[in-house]
Design an enzyme around this catalytic site. Sequence first.
Site, PDB file in Angstrom:
ATOM      1  N   ASP A 163       1.220  -7.679   2.192  1.00  0.00           N
ATOM      2  CA  ASP A 163       1.312  -6.233   1.966  1.00  0.00           C
ATOM      3  C   ASP A 163       2.772  -5.781   1.838  1.00  0.00           C
ATOM      4  OD1 ASP A 163       0.883  -3.531   1.799  1.00  0.00           O
ATOM      5  OD2 ASP A 163      -0.553  -3.454   3.447  1.00  0.00           O
TER       6      ASP A 163
ATOM      7  N   HIS B   1       0.826  -1.217   0.000  1.00  0.00           N
ATOM      8  CA  HIS B   1       0.000   0.000   0.000  1.00  0.00           C
ATOM      9  C   HIS B   1       0.859   1.266   0.000  1.00  0.00           C
ATOM     10  CE1 HIS B   1       0.106  -0.198   4.557  1.00  0.00           C
ATOM     11  NE2 HIS B   1       0.047   1.097   4.443  1.00  0.00           N
TER      12      HIS B   1
ATOM     13  N   SER C  21       3.938   2.333   8.302  1.00  0.00           N
ATOM     14  CA  SER C  21       3.689   1.348   7.258  1.00  0.00           C
ATOM     15  C   SER C  21       4.963   1.046   6.485  1.00  0.00           C
ATOM     16  CB  SER C  21       2.634   1.859   6.282  1.00  0.00           C
ATOM     17  OG  SER C  21       1.368   1.702   6.831  1.00  0.00           O
TER      18      SER C  21
HETATM   19  N1  ARG Z   1      -4.550   0.297   7.346  1.00  0.00           N
HETATM   20  C1  ARG Z   1      -3.273   0.300   6.702  1.00  0.00           C
HETATM   21  C2  ARG Z   1      -2.415   1.424   7.188  1.00  0.00           C
HETATM   22  O1  ARG Z   1      -2.894   2.500   7.445  1.00  0.00           O
HETATM   23  C3  ARG Z   1      -3.390   0.437   5.229  1.00  0.00           C
HETATM   24  C4  ARG Z   1      -3.864  -0.773   4.579  1.00  0.00           C
HETATM   25  C5  ARG Z   1      -4.117  -0.571   3.125  1.00  0.00           C
HETATM   26  N2  ARG Z   1      -5.104  -1.537   2.723  1.00  0.00           N
HETATM   27  C6  ARG Z   1      -6.382  -1.248   2.452  1.00  0.00           C
HETATM   28  N3  ARG Z   1      -7.199  -2.225   2.300  1.00  0.00           N
HETATM   29  N4  ARG Z   1      -6.816  -0.008   2.358  1.00  0.00           N
HETATM   30  O2  ARG Z   1      -1.227   1.309   7.266  1.00  0.00           O
END
Ligand code: ARG
Length: 720
Positions: free
Chosen positions: A220, A84, A654
Amino acid sequence: MKKFFVTLTLCIVFFSSRADEGMWLPLLLGKQVYADMVKRGLKLTAEQLYSINKASIKDAIVIFGGGCTGEIVSNEGLIFTNHHCGYAAITDASSVEHNYLKDGFWAYNKSQEIPAKGLSVQFLLRIEDVTHRIDSALNGLSGTERAQKQSEVIADINTLYSDPAKNIEARVSPLFKNNQFLVFVYQRYTDIRLVGAPPESVGKFGGDTDNWEWPRHTGDFSVFRVYASAEGKPADYNASNIPLKPKYFLPVSIKGFKDGDYAMIFGYPGSTNRYETSYGIKLATEINNPSLVGLRDVRLKAMFREMKNDPAVKLQLASSYASIANYWKFYDGETKQLLKYHIYEQKQQDEQKFMQWAKGKPGFDNIFSEWPKVYDAWRPYAKQRVYLFEGILGSPLAKFASTLMKLENDIVKQGADALVVKNDIEAATAARIKFLADENKISDQQILAATCEMFYNDIDKNQHPIGFYEGIKSAFGDLKDPETFKKWSIAVFSNTLIFDDAKWLAFTKNPDAVVLQNDPAYSYAGAFIKNYISKYEPLYRQFVVKNDELGRLYLKGIIQMNPGKKMYPDATFTMRVSYGNIKSYSPRDAVLYEYYTTMKGVMEKYIPGDYEFDLPAKLVDLVKKKDFGQYIDKKANDLVVCFITNNDITGGNSGSPVIDGTGNLIGLAFDGNYEALSHKLAFDKNLNRTICVDVRYVLWCIDKLGGAGNLIKELKLVKQ
Ligand code: ARG
């Protein structure tokens, strides 16, 4: 302020920390928590974690793009980060014919790597304390004056520590709510290339349904490489550039782990506000969060309808959709958890305790008689602000139109022939090309209508831009009828010069403010922004300045109230280290969540053809054959996909490396769990978990699924 540090550091020895909570400053590890890290399982010296003289782990950690973390994993500048985080670079490199988002991408040699335009990474060179300098410049100042002076002094220090010729950028970060100031010095590299990414069905497996949730089964990750000039210096893209020889890179462990094992995370947590007041919590749960969620909900639905049916639109909107959706779910969850765990009441108790302590202490004893007034003054306008930024400007057309305000101003003030107008026009023309490339008219037209209508219905009438809705009413009909807004939106889209090349060209050749003022898209955005800037922005500024001032004093008081307590500053997108353990948890009564997930779980979630839970045929095939190679977890007799730790991280982390006690990479942090979505405002020791993708799954995807053994060969694998 020096004293503050001394107090912080002297007493560490006597207090054992709550090991999982805390985003610690790397330069203070030795003084603050190193001993505890060792107790928890760390086998390295403090110097190996952070040093400005010798290569240390900190040299393998980068700011990836504008809001993520990445880590160097080979001596040829190979970078691991999240899927992401690489998402925009992946969609930008894709077309419907070469759809790397859908099918994945692997470079089997360096010449196949794809330059990621606009992407950069930043290495942290050093950190210095400049508190004394800033404090002495601010001595005796308060309110707006203080805030202004602070920005000036910070700008000066940034300039002083920066060296543009070497791509060295310094940024002062105010910590502990402006009670401490550190300057972070970075070096930026701008030639970054896409090396690999799994298909989205792996990299975003589970989609928004599984986002912010455990148990998770998402691969991811994505792979990039940083290039430098032949001399090893930062340089813009050039085919002759060479892979950067990093100061340090992380070895990668495929040994596996068990519940309770040590885990630390280096990275760039974006923001937290752990000393938020009860008033702030209430403003979030009652006004700010629900407003944002409601508006994003409408925008997302309009986008999704178009994305689902057309792969070209999907590619076009995917990145923007993902970021809107990510914090749509976050803020919804945050509200729920704040209410569920009674964070408002908890903060009130903290404040009571503080008031007891502050009695009779000048500078502190009036904080909580002032603070409610500050919130009372702003609260009536808070919703309007969210509706402007998340609603009105949630339409890409309105947002682009709003960027033309400077142009209008400059034409009016300086005349159409002024040089600045020429520059404005040039910038606007370039921005328009980009806007048009990203624009999906069908969804935007719906967003424009819906958000304009929501503002009309939900915001106090006397806060509306004067005359605006009356204008819609007289031209398009009853404001209670949604059809009115749809008709209006159609008219905006068909008449604005922004979509009309001929009209745009005529305007740019002969810039006339009246033409802009009469443009339906521009006049719409302009009406709402001018309304906000003239009447509400000053109130907001006042709110922020006063809130900051009280926040600074409150935290200063808390530090005095707790002499010797080891404290970490709130996240400010500066490098932090969090340490803890791999750990299962109980989300609710009678339920226990294991600390890892496996391929078995991936297959259980698999729904062929589904938008979020589909899988690549090759992956299904490999799993059937149990072809896990050296990446298999012997104990589970399966491939471990994700795992959780009790580390304290937040958005911005992230892509961060999860590192074992001997300094090896074991996973990439990519998410937080739903039960602890209040973590920005209140850390929950029992429930907070960091969700990580197991590096063995990452390597398996690269090797077996992608066939990119060339990349595995670059790594320093730790097998025993
Ligand atoms: N919740 C994750 C973060 O903020 C991002 C994940 C991205 N995936 C998604 N399905 N939007 O680091």
